[in-house]
Design a protein around this motif. Structure first.
Motif, PDB file in Angstrom:
ATOM      1  N   LEU A  14       0.814  -1.211   0.000  1.00 16.53           N
ATOM      2  CA  LEU A  14       0.000   0.000   0.000  1.00 16.53           C
ATOM      3  C   LEU A  14       0.854   1.270   0.000  1.00 16.53           C
ATOM      4  O   LEU A  14       0.438   2.303  -0.511  1.00 16.53           O
ATOM      5  N   ASN A  15       2.063   1.192   0.535  1.00 16.19           N
ATOM      6  CA  ASN A  15       2.967   2.344   0.515  1.00 16.19           C
ATOM      7  C   ASN A  15       3.289   2.776  -0.910  1.00 16.19           C
ATOM      8  O   ASN A  15       3.539   3.948  -1.169  1.00 16.19           O
ATOM      9  N   ARG A  16       3.293   1.839  -1.823  1.00 15.96           N
ATOM     10  CA  ARG A  16       3.567   2.163  -3.228  1.00 15.96           C
ATOM     11  C   ARG A  16       2.501   3.113  -3.778  1.00 15.96           C
ATOM     12  O   ARG A  16       2.818   4.082  -4.462  1.00 15.96           O
ATOM     13  N   LEU A  17       1.246   2.842  -3.470  1.00 20.14           N
ATOM     14  CA  LEU A  17       0.152   3.714  -3.912  1.00 20.14           C
ATOM     15  C   LEU A  17       0.308   5.102  -3.307  1.00 20.14           C
ATOM     16  O   LEU A  17       0.193   6.110  -4.000  1.00 20.14           O
ATOM     17  N   GLU A  18       0.594   5.154  -2.030  1.00 19.94           N
ATOM     18  CA  GLU A  18       0.786   6.436  -1.354  1.00 19.94           C
ATOM     19  C   GLU A  18       1.926   7.223  -2.001  1.00 19.94           C
ATOM     20  O   GLU A  18       1.807   8.426  -2.250  1.00 19.94           O
ATOM     21  N   ASN A  19       3.031   6.556  -2.284  1.00 21.72           N
ATOM     22  CA  ASN A  19       4.175   7.226  -2.905  1.00 21.72           C
ATOM     23  C   ASN A  19       3.827   7.751  -4.298  1.00 21.72           C
ATOM     24  O   ASN A  19       4.208   8.872  -4.656  1.00 21.72           O
ATOM     25  N   ILE A  21       0.917   8.655  -5.455  1.00 18.97           N
ATOM     26  CA  ILE A  21       0.021   9.808  -5.314  1.00 18.97           C
ATOM     27  C   ILE A  21       0.801  11.033  -4.852  1.00 18.97           C
ATOM     28  O   ILE A  21       0.632  12.131  -5.385  1.00 18.97           O
ATOM     29  N   ASN A  22       1.685  10.858  -3.876  1.00 15.30           N
ATOM     30  CA  ASN A  22       2.464  11.989  -3.375  1.00 15.30           C
ATOM     31  C   ASN A  22       3.372  12.584  -4.447  1.00 15.30           C
ATOM     32  O   ASN A  22       3.504  13.806  -4.540  1.00 15.30           O
ATOM     33  N   SER A  38     -11.810   8.063  -3.208  1.00 16.16           N
ATOM     34  CA  SER A  38     -11.132   6.778  -3.059  1.00 16.16           C
ATOM     35  C   SER A  38     -12.160   5.670  -2.882  1.00 16.16           C
ATOM     36  O   SER A  38     -13.287   5.910  -2.442  1.00 16.16           O
ATOM     37  N   TYR A  55      -7.475  -1.195  -4.357  1.00 15.81           N
ATOM     38  CA  TYR A  55      -7.696   0.211  -4.017  1.00 15.81           C
ATOM     39  C   TYR A  55      -7.706   1.062  -5.278  1.00 15.81           C
ATOM     40  O   TYR A  55      -6.984   0.781  -6.229  1.00 15.81           O
ATOM     41  N   VAL A  57      -7.896   5.347  -6.320  1.00 10.53           N
ATOM     42  CA  VAL A  57      -7.951   6.757  -5.927  1.00 10.53           C
ATOM     43  C   VAL A  57      -8.039   7.571  -7.211  1.00 10.53           C
ATOM     44  O   VAL A  57      -7.254   7.374  -8.137  1.00 10.53           O
TER      45      VAL A  57
END
Length: 88
Positions: A14-19, A21-22, A38, A55, A57
């Motif tokens: 899930l950190n990959r998705l966050e990265n 997006i950021n 989302s 997920y 977004v």
């Protein structure tokens, strides 16, 4: 208005998705984002009978993101297939 869709399969961190997006948000002008939505979907696998969560977004924005052109190890631009650098 433009739309950017990010999705992440159940078997990816899930950190990959966050990265992702950021990084995308950092390329946008400060007031470009107009709406974010989302969603998550869970399904049970046939093989293992375990739950999987996917997920999604969606970011609605205006303006052009800054598009840093990819560079090689020597600092030169990398030409991408399908057009000028940064468009493929």
């Amino acid at each position: 208005m433009r739309v950017k869709i990010f999705d992440l399969s159940w078997n990816v961190d899930l950190n990959r998705l966050e990265n992702e997006i950021n990084v995308f948000l950092a390329m946008l002008p400060g007031n470009a984002v107009k709406h974010v939505q989302s969603a998550a979907s869970s399904t049970r696998t046939r093989d293992t009978d375990q739950m999987q969560t996917d997920y999604l977004v969606t970011v609605w924005y205006e303006g052009e993101p800054k598009n840093p052109r990819p560079r090689n190890q020597r600092g030169g631009e990398i030409q991408l297939e399908g057009g000028p650098a940064g468009l493929g």
